[in-house]
Design an enzyme around this catalytic site. Structure first.
Site, PDB file in Angstrom:
ATOM      1  N   ALA A 107       0.834  -1.207   0.000  1.00 27.85           N
ATOM      2  CA  ALA A 107       0.000   0.000   0.000  1.00 27.85           C
ATOM      3  C   ALA A 107       0.866   1.253   0.000  1.00 27.85           C
ATOM      4  O   ALA A 107       1.960   1.278   0.567  1.00 27.85           O
ATOM      5  CB  ALA A 107      -0.917  -0.003   1.221  1.00 27.85           C
ATOM      6  N   GLY A 151       1.076  -5.667   0.889  1.00 31.92           N
ATOM      7  CA  GLY A 151       0.211  -5.887  -0.263  1.00 31.92           C
ATOM      8  C   GLY A 151       0.971  -6.314  -1.501  1.00 31.92           C
ATOM      9  O   GLY A 151       0.407  -6.969  -2.387  1.00 31.92           O
ATOM     10  N   GLU A 158       1.165  -9.951  -1.077  1.00 30.47           N
ATOM     11  CA  GLU A 158      -0.186 -10.479  -1.281  1.00 30.47           C
ATOM     12  C   GLU A 158      -0.531 -10.540  -2.764  1.00 30.47           C
ATOM     13  O   GLU A 158      -1.203 -11.480  -3.219  1.00 30.47           O
ATOM     14  CB  GLU A 158      -1.196  -9.616  -0.522  1.00 30.47           C
ATOM     15  N   GLU A 185       2.567  -6.255   8.274  1.00 28.48           N
ATOM     16  CA  GLU A 185       1.497  -5.372   8.750  1.00 28.48           C
ATOM     17  C   GLU A 185       1.379  -5.306  10.265  1.00 28.48           C
ATOM     18  O   GLU A 185       1.001  -4.265  10.816  1.00 28.48           O
ATOM     19  CB  GLU A 185       0.153  -5.820   8.144  1.00 28.48           C
TER      20      GLU A 185
END
Length: 258
Positions: free
Chosen positions: A64, A109, A112, A132
């Site tokens: 992010a 992310g 991910e 995170e």
């Protein structure tokens, strides 16, 4: 405005390049919007048989865009996370085989995103991590679900709880990536693998992906039924007939995706 997502197409293979090297290819709203448009185009293209996702510069994806998120209120943050989650799910649902060419750091992310691909190839010295919990949150775009399915619950919990960063070489030993190679060979290795895939019938690749992905989420008997349905979907295809003819005639098949 410079494109934040670039793409190249050659030999039935499309390479998607995240193109924000100045921001470690972080997932800004604009980048996600461009990626979504490209993925929707790719899904309907019969001449695209394998998709590679990589990053520009020395990074794969930092996750992010925290600088962009800094000025957001709680509702805007929730919407931003949902946008990332939605796009990463779109990556998983691309019908063609997908390969993450992890040329550099893949964090949060970014990892991910790689987990949503079918195959992962990483630079041996690339840093990978779901970090995170060190930021007061948890992986919110599939990390808590896809990572344990890939490497097992215990190992996944350890990495997530510790917010640990591991090398591409260590990721290979854990089964998080299929191959760890020298940084300069990541895209080359991905392309070599993609070329093996595209020699085969495109409809078969898509149905095999469905059978594996859907079957792994259920019990064995249901999975076998899913496999049967995926197999039956190919019985009336021209490519199945072509495959048989090519075998009988001892030549390379000429598949058309029909």
């Amino acid at each position: 405005m410079d494109e934040m997502v670039r793409w190249e197409h050659r030999e039935k293979i499309t390479i998607i390049i995240l193109n924000r090297p100045e921001a470690a290819n972080a997932l800004s709203k604009q980048l996600l919007s461009e990626l979504k448009q490209l993925l929707q185009t790719i899904k309907g293209q019969n001449d695209i048989q394998t998709v590679i996702i990589t990053g520009s510069g020395p990074f794969f994806c930092a996750g992010a865009d925290l600088k962009e998120r800094k000025g957001m209120d709680e509702e805007e943050v929730k919407q931003a996370v949902q946008q990332i989650r939605s796009i990463i799910n779109e990556v998983e649902n691309v019908p063609q085989p997908t390969i993450a060419a992890i040329n550099g750091a893949a964090m949060g992310g970014g990892l991910e995103l790689a987990l949503a691909c079918d195959i992962r190839i990483a630079a041996q010295d690339a840093k990978l991590g779901l970090t995170e919990t060190s930021l007061g949150i948890i992986p919110g775009a599939g990390g808590t679900q896809r990572l344990p399915r890939l490497i097992g619950k215990g190992r996944a919990k350890e990495l997530i709880f510790a917010a640990r960063k591991i090398s591409g070489a260590e990721a290979e030993t854990l089964g998080l990536v299929e191959y760890a190679v020298e940084a300069e060979r990541v895209l080359e290795k991905a392309f070599e693998l993609a070329k093996e895939f595209v020699e085969n019938a495109p409809l078969s690749l898509r149905q095999a992906k469905i059978a594996v992905n859907k079957g792994m989420e259920t019990d064995i008997m249901t999975g076998l039924k899913i496999e049967e349905l995926a197999y039956n979907a190919l019985l009336n295809s021209s490519d199945r007939i072509e495959g048989l003819k090519a075998f009988q005639e001892k030549r390379q098949p000429r598949y058309t995706g029909r």
